[in-house]
Design a protein around this motif. Structure first.
Motif, PDB file in Angstrom:
ATOM      1  N   CYS A 189       0.808  -1.231   0.000  1.00 30.23           N
ATOM      2  CA  CYS A 189       0.000   0.000   0.000  1.00 30.23           C
ATOM      3  C   CYS A 189       0.838   1.276   0.000  1.00 30.23           C
ATOM      4  CB  CYS A 189      -0.967   0.001   1.186  1.00 30.23           C
ATOM      5  SG  CYS A 189      -0.165  -0.318   2.785  1.00 30.23           S
ATOM      6  N   LYS A 190       2.052   1.220   0.515  1.00 28.70           N
ATOM      7  CA  LYS A 190       2.882   2.423   0.547  1.00 28.70           C
ATOM      8  C   LYS A 190       3.269   2.897  -0.848  1.00 28.70           C
ATOM      9  CE  LYS A 190       4.946   1.778   5.129  1.00 28.70           C
ATOM     10  NZ  LYS A 190       6.218   1.609   5.889  1.00 28.70           N
ATOM     11  N   SER A 191       3.251   2.003  -1.810  1.00 30.87           N
ATOM     12  CA  SER A 191       3.670   2.362  -3.167  1.00 30.87           C
ATOM     13  C   SER A 191       2.495   2.605  -4.112  1.00 30.87           C
ATOM     14  CB  SER A 191       4.549   1.243  -3.747  1.00 30.87           C
ATOM     15  OG  SER A 191       3.812   0.033  -3.861  1.00 30.87           O
ATOM     16  N   LEU A 192       1.281   2.700  -3.580  1.00 30.75           N
ATOM     17  CA  LEU A 192       0.106   2.855  -4.430  1.00 30.75           C
ATOM     18  C   LEU A 192      -0.096   4.276  -4.941  1.00 30.75           C
ATOM     19  CD1 LEU A 192      -2.521   0.621  -2.572  1.00 30.75           C
ATOM     20  CD2 LEU A 192      -1.278   0.105  -4.681  1.00 30.75           C
ATOM     21  N   SER A 193       0.514   5.250  -4.290  1.00 28.00           N
ATOM     22  CA  SER A 193       0.358   6.643  -4.711  1.00 28.00           C
ATOM     23  C   SER A 193       1.668   7.379  -4.504  1.00 28.00           C
ATOM     24  CB  SER A 193      -0.764   7.332  -3.933  1.00 28.00           C
ATOM     25  OG  SER A 193      -0.833   8.716  -4.264  1.00 28.00           O
ATOM     26  N   LEU A 194       1.965   8.283  -5.416  1.00 28.21           N
ATOM     27  CA  LEU A 194       3.225   9.015  -5.358  1.00 28.21           C
ATOM     28  C   LEU A 194       3.259   9.982  -4.175  1.00 28.21           C
ATOM     29  CD1 LEU A 194       5.918   9.541  -6.797  1.00 28.21           C
ATOM     30  CD2 LEU A 194       4.765  11.291  -8.164  1.00 28.21           C
ATOM     31  N   TRP A 195       2.073  10.549  -3.836  1.00 27.72           N
ATOM     32  CA  TRP A 195       2.041  11.590  -2.806  1.00 27.72           C
ATOM     33  C   TRP A 195       1.321  11.182  -1.530  1.00 27.72           C
ATOM     34  CZ3 TRP A 195       0.377  13.075  -7.924  1.00 27.72           C
ATOM     35  CH2 TRP A 195       1.384  13.680  -8.669  1.00 27.72           C
ATOM     36  N   THR A 196       0.567  10.107  -1.580  1.00 33.18           N
ATOM     37  CA  THR A 196      -0.264   9.736  -0.440  1.00 33.18           C
ATOM     38  C   THR A 196       0.072   8.330   0.034  1.00 33.18           C
ATOM     39  OG1 THR A 196      -2.066  11.089  -1.321  1.00 33.18           O
ATOM     40  CG2 THR A 196      -2.633   9.501   0.384  1.00 33.18           C
ATOM     41  N   ASN A 197       0.256   8.189   1.333  1.00 30.90           N
ATOM     42  CA  ASN A 197       0.424   6.861   1.907  1.00 30.90           C
ATOM     43  C   ASN A 197      -0.960   6.228   2.025  1.00 30.90           C
ATOM     44  OD1 ASN A 197       0.922   4.556   3.340  1.00 30.90           O
ATOM     45  ND2 ASN A 197       2.025   5.552   5.008  1.00 30.90           N
ATOM     46  N   PHE A 213     -18.856 -10.570 -11.422  1.00 30.72           N
ATOM     47  CA  PHE A 213     -17.993  -9.495 -10.917  1.00 30.72           C
ATOM     48  C   PHE A 213     -16.533  -9.916 -10.968  1.00 30.72           C
ATOM     49  CE2 PHE A 213     -16.096  -7.303  -7.079  1.00 30.72           C
ATOM     50  CZ  PHE A 213     -15.980  -6.064  -7.701  1.00 30.72           C
ATOM     51  N   VAL A 214     -15.698  -8.998 -11.438  1.00 35.83           N
ATOM     52  CA  VAL A 214     -14.255  -9.217 -11.535  1.00 35.83           C
ATOM     53  C   VAL A 214     -13.576  -8.317 -10.496  1.00 35.83           C
ATOM     54  CG1 VAL A 214     -12.238  -9.164 -13.049  1.00 35.83           C
ATOM     55  CG2 VAL A 214     -14.508  -9.643 -14.013  1.00 35.83           C
ATOM     56  N   PRO A 215     -13.133  -8.851  -9.364  1.00 32.73           N
ATOM     57  CA  PRO A 215     -12.583  -8.014  -8.280  1.00 32.73           C
ATOM     58  C   PRO A 215     -11.138  -7.582  -8.511  1.00 32.73           C
ATOM     59  CG  PRO A 215     -12.584 -10.297  -7.601  1.00 32.73           C
ATOM     60  CD  PRO A 215     -13.233 -10.267  -8.967  1.00 32.73           C
ATOM     61  N   PHE A 216     -10.909  -6.928  -9.635  1.00 29.46           N
ATOM     62  CA  PHE A 216      -9.594  -6.394  -9.991  1.00 29.46           C
ATOM     63  C   PHE A 216      -9.500  -4.955  -9.526  1.00 29.46           C
ATOM     64  CE2 PHE A 216      -7.159  -4.354 -13.709  1.00 29.46           C
ATOM     65  CZ  PHE A 216      -5.935  -4.505 -13.085  1.00 29.46           C
ATOM     66  N   TYR A 217      -8.482  -4.632  -8.737  1.00 28.01           N
ATOM     67  CA  TYR A 217      -8.298  -3.267  -8.249  1.00 28.01           C
ATOM     68  C   TYR A 217      -7.632  -2.424  -9.336  1.00 28.01           C
ATOM     69  CZ  TYR A 217      -9.265  -5.114  -3.540  1.00 28.01           C
ATOM     70  OH  TYR A 217      -9.851  -5.703  -2.450  1.00 28.01           O
ATOM     71  N   ALA A 218      -8.387  -2.115 -10.381  1.00 26.32           N
ATOM     72  CA  ALA A 218      -7.824  -1.431 -11.542  1.00 26.32           C
ATOM     73  C   ALA A 218      -7.302  -0.043 -11.199  1.00 26.32           C
ATOM     74  CB  ALA A 218      -8.881  -1.336 -12.645  1.00 26.32           C
ATOM     75  N   GLY A 219      -8.024   0.668 -10.336  1.00 24.25           N
ATOM     76  CA  GLY A 219      -7.593   2.011  -9.959  1.00 24.25           C
ATOM     77  C   GLY A 219      -6.305   2.001  -9.157  1.00 24.25           C
ATOM     78  N   LEU A 220      -6.216   1.102  -8.193  1.00 25.20           N
ATOM     79  CA  LEU A 220      -4.998   1.004  -7.395  1.00 25.20           C
ATOM     80  C   LEU A 220      -3.829   0.528  -8.251  1.00 25.20           C
ATOM     81  CD1 LEU A 220      -6.274  -0.547  -4.039  1.00 25.20           C
ATOM     82  CD2 LEU A 220      -6.044   1.853  -4.671  1.00 25.20           C
ATOM     83  N   ASP A 221      -4.124  -0.339  -9.195  1.00 24.98           N
ATOM     84  CA  ASP A 221      -3.066  -0.851 -10.062  1.00 24.98           C
ATOM     85  C   ASP A 221      -2.427   0.268 -10.882  1.00 24.98           C
ATOM     86  OD1 ASP A 221      -1.541  -2.823 -11.697  1.00 24.98           O
ATOM     87  OD2 ASP A 221      -2.942  -2.151 -13.249  1.00 24.98           O
ATOM     88  N   ILE A 222      -3.241   1.050 -11.564  1.00 20.99           N
ATOM     89  CA  ILE A 222      -2.668   2.083 -12.432  1.00 20.99           C
ATOM     90  C   ILE A 222      -2.042   3.204 -11.618  1.00 20.99           C
ATOM     91  CG2 ILE A 222      -4.786   3.445 -12.682  1.00 20.99           C
ATOM     92  CD1 ILE A 222      -2.019   2.750 -15.316  1.00 20.99           C
ATOM     93  N   TYR A 274       1.798   3.204 -11.320  1.00 19.38           N
ATOM     94  CA  TYR A 274       2.713   3.275 -12.458  1.00 19.38           C
ATOM     95  C   TYR A 274       2.502   4.466 -13.389  1.00 19.38           C
ATOM     96  CZ  TYR A 274       3.168  -1.627 -11.035  1.00 19.38           C
ATOM     97  OH  TYR A 274       3.354  -2.779 -10.320  1.00 19.38           O
ATOM     98  N   LEU A 275       1.659   5.419 -13.008  1.00 17.60           N
ATOM     99  CA  LEU A 275       1.367   6.515 -13.933  1.00 17.60           C
ATOM    100  C   LEU A 275       2.546   7.455 -14.138  1.00 17.60           C
ATOM    101  CD1 LEU A 275      -2.346   7.414 -13.148  1.00 17.60           C
ATOM    102  CD2 LEU A 275      -1.410   6.681 -15.329  1.00 17.60           C
ATOM    103  N   TRP A 276       3.378   7.602 -13.136  1.00 21.49           N
ATOM    104  CA  TRP A 276       4.495   8.538 -13.242  1.00 21.49           C
ATOM    105  C   TRP A 276       5.815   7.780 -13.304  1.00 21.49           C
ATOM    106  CZ3 TRP A 276       3.279  13.600 -13.905  1.00 21.49           C
ATOM    107  CH2 TRP A 276       1.987  13.993 -13.537  1.00 21.49           C
ATOM    108  N   GLY A 277       6.545   7.967 -14.393  1.00 21.27           N
ATOM    109  CA  GLY A 277       7.891   7.423 -14.498  1.00 21.27           C
ATOM    110  C   GLY A 277       7.984   5.985 -14.957  1.00 21.27           C
ATOM    111  N   TYR A 278       6.911   5.412 -15.476  1.00 26.47           N
ATOM    112  CA  TYR A 278       6.939   4.027 -15.958  1.00 26.47           C
ATOM    113  C   TYR A 278       6.516   3.980 -17.423  1.00 26.47           C
ATOM    114  CZ  TYR A 278       7.352   2.523 -11.098  1.00 26.47           C
ATOM    115  OH  TYR A 278       7.785   2.324  -9.814  1.00 26.47           O
ATOM    116  N   ASN A 279       7.095   3.040 -18.168  1.00 27.16           N
ATOM    117  CA  ASN A 279       6.737   2.919 -19.576  1.00 27.16           C
ATOM    118  C   ASN A 279       5.390   2.212 -19.739  1.00 27.16           C
ATOM    119  OD1 ASN A 279       7.174   0.100 -19.421  1.00 27.16           O
ATOM    120  ND2 ASN A 279       9.331   0.333 -19.983  1.00 27.16           N
ATOM    121  N   THR A 280       4.913   2.188 -20.964  1.00 30.16           N
ATOM    122  CA  THR A 280       3.571   1.644 -21.225  1.00 30.16           C
ATOM    123  C   THR A 280       3.503   0.146 -20.950  1.00 30.16           C
ATOM    124  OG1 THR A 280       4.132   1.363 -23.571  1.00 30.16           O
ATOM    125  CG2 THR A 280       3.029   3.415 -22.929  1.00 30.16           C
TER     126      THR A 280
END
Length: 564
Positions: free
Chosen positions: A127-135, A194-203, A206-212
């Motif tokens: 969870c610490k790595s899920l957001s660049l600015w927020t724990n 239902f597909v319990p994929f955490y799509a929001g947490l996943d992306i 990797y939005l900043w500084g990662y390739n496609t």
């Protein structure tokens, strides 16, 4: 002289008689065989298959439609086409559960895929790595609600209030699904899957500084997993849905350039068949649907909701209107600067300025206190069309004022009335931008009686705009989760019936997706609409450095305002 024919030999006569009997016996046996196969086909396609008429109602019954045999025989002028034999679709058993009146879950069963933990639980461990600015670790506690809020100033009720992150819907929704009363282990009777994929947490990782390639890895792995299981083949994924607690633009990358924004989850060919529930959908695409941002209130029972609604009805509201937000000087199209100016120049307007550094906007108590003291709450566009503030204000019983239909009216069509004037005020952005309208004067034109009616409508909407505590379940009220799940079920059920009826809308135009959501029951065709000018701009046309992607990027940058 004519020669008399010789008398027939008795042996020849016996052979002829025997030949005739054999042919009669063969004809009789052949007739029995044909009758047997006709009865077998009738039993299979009509009795077992669910009816021979080809309509939805006949398929749903367990006996053939008697009206066909009762109709008088009329010789048609032209040779009719051969009737289409009914098909025993693999989802027929799910549809027939509706007919079981003794089953309260008939037509409402949900099957949940047991995904490998890499698609959900493993993310929470990091969870610490899920957001660049927020724990995000503290925001994933309490089943995704975050830590409880202290009610020091008495703004909240005694229970049910949490410091919920606005992008935590992935976790909240999945945990809420665990309490759904109609879960099933039998996918053949499921109304939706239902597909319990955490799509929001996943992306978000990797939005900043990662390739496609990194950004798309989980989405591609998920689709690869789904297409190999039997449940997917029933409808090619069209009965599947997942939830992502971010705006749609984070999942609509149009190219494979590393400089482009987001992932391409919603553009993957297989994923396009699924329904994706996001906090903001695209007006021009048909495979995503908007659900409310989570607020701070997550009641555990009905009485907590009723008590809060009664409290909001009785509050005194000294301010005519209020606005909580920051200007967007880098966005020339934003009207926030003009709104802030009007608030400052009004004696009946309240302003809560939000900017970097210390701000009362970071305090849920300060925000809710201002909304509770206001009759109207101004809700211009955020970095994208929508903002969480709209739901916080309605939770406080404050009548929202919108300036773009994409901020609510074309978004939350499952949760908000189509008649937007019942619960809100609409002032076009251009009227503010070109200084044609004074917000104060416009709102003062609404009579006190009408204000009271509108406020009651807003307060009545509160249950369907909030997510109840995922660890419990409301008794009689339907919350945002219940509304969304039922809407998905209705969508899949309608699609299944259309397949049975061989009914396809060949005139469907995905570019007008926002219009279809506003059609009345039974309508299929869209035409000119009063909001066409708001959505006339083209999509990014292959260049997602355009307004949509830029809005998503700005949304992330401005999360720094909420860092804790």
């Amino acid at each position: 002289m004519r020669r008399r024919p010789a008398a027939s030999n008795p042996l020849d006569l016996m052979e002829k008689a025997t030949g005739k009997n054999q042919r009669s016996r063969l004809f009789w046996l052949l007739s029995l065989s044909v009758l047997f196969w006709l009865l077998l086909f009738y039993f299979h396609f009509v009795i077992i298959g669910g009816g021979g008429g080809g309509t939805v109602d006949e398929y749903m019954k367990l006996e053939p439609n008697p009206s066909q045999s009762q109709q008088p025989k009329v010789q048609p002028k032209a040779q009719p086409k051969a009737p289409r034999l009914p098909k025993n679709y693999p989802f027929m058993r799910a549809l027939r559960t509706v007919e079981n009146k003794s089953d309260p879950c008939g037509g409402r069963y949900i099957y949940v895929h047991d995904l490998p933990p890499q698609f959900n639980e493993d993310m929470l461990k990091e969870c610490k790595s899920l957001s660049l600015w927020t724990n995000m670790c503290k925001f994933t506690t309490n089943a995704g609600l975050g830590p409880p809020l202290e009610n020091v100033e008495g703004v909240f009720s005694k229970t049910g209030w949490y410091a919920t992150n606005q992008f935590a819907v992935d976790v909240i929704f999945s945990n809420r699904m665990k309490q759904y009363e109609c879960l099933t282990q039998d996918s053949s009777i499921a109304a939706a899957i239902f597909v319990p994929f955490y799509a929001g947490l996943d992306i978000s990782r990797y939005l900043w500084g990662y390739n496609t390639s990194v950004r798309d890895a989980s989405s591609l792995a998920l689709v690869d997993w789904l297409v190999k299981i039997p449940e997917w083949n029933v409808m090619g994924g069209k009965d599947h849905f997942l939830v992502a607690g971010r705006i749609t633009w984070d999942f609509r990358r149009l190219s494979d350039q590393d400089s482009d924004w987001g992932s391409k989850l919603l553009f993957l060919p297989s994923a396009k068949n699924m329904s994706m529930l996001v906090v903001e959908s695209s007006p021009w695409n048909a495979n995503d649907f908007a659900i409310p941002y989570p607020t701070y209130f997550h009641p555990a029972n009905d009485s907590e909701v009723f008590l809060w609604q009664d409290r909001m009805r009785k509050l005194k509201r000294p301010w005519l209107f209020s606005f909580a937000g920051a200007p967007r000087p880098g966005n020339p199209k934003s009207i926030r600067g003009q709104i802030i100016e009007q608030c400052k120049n009004s004696k009946v307007g309240k302003l809560l300025e939000c900017d970097f550094g210390e701000s009362k906007c970071h305090s849920p108590s300060s925000i809710m206190q201002m909304f509770q003291s206001s009759l109207f709450c101004l809700q211009p566009q955020g970095d994208s069309y929508t903002r969480r503030s709209a739901f916080d204000s309605m939770l406080a019983g404050c009548i929202p004022v919108f300036f773009h239909p994409g901020s609510a009216y074309t978004q939350y069509t499952w949760h908000l009335p189509r008649n937007y004037s019942k619960y809100s005020v609409f002032i076009p952005e251009d009227d503010i931008r070109k200084k044609r309208v004074s917000i104060e004067e416009r709102l003062l034109q609404i009579s006190p009686e009408q204000v009271k009616i509108m406020r009651e409508e807003v307060i009545s909407l509160i249950p369907r705009l909030i997510f109840a505590d995922p660890r419990s379940r409301l008794e009689t009220l339907k919350d945002a989760f219940d509304v969304a799940v039922q809407a998905v079920i209705d969508k899949v059920t309608k699609l299944r019936k259309d397949i049975i009826e061989d009914r396809e809308d060949h005139n469907f135009i995905e570019e007008n997706a926002w219009k279809y959501a506003l059609l009345e029951e039974g309508q299929r065709e869209v035409g000119a609409h009063e909001w066409d000018p708001f959505f006339s701009k083209p999509k990014d046309n292959g260049n997602s450095d355009g307004s949509s992607a830029e809005a998503a990027k700005n949304s992330w940058k401005n999360e720094q305002r909420d860092k804790t």
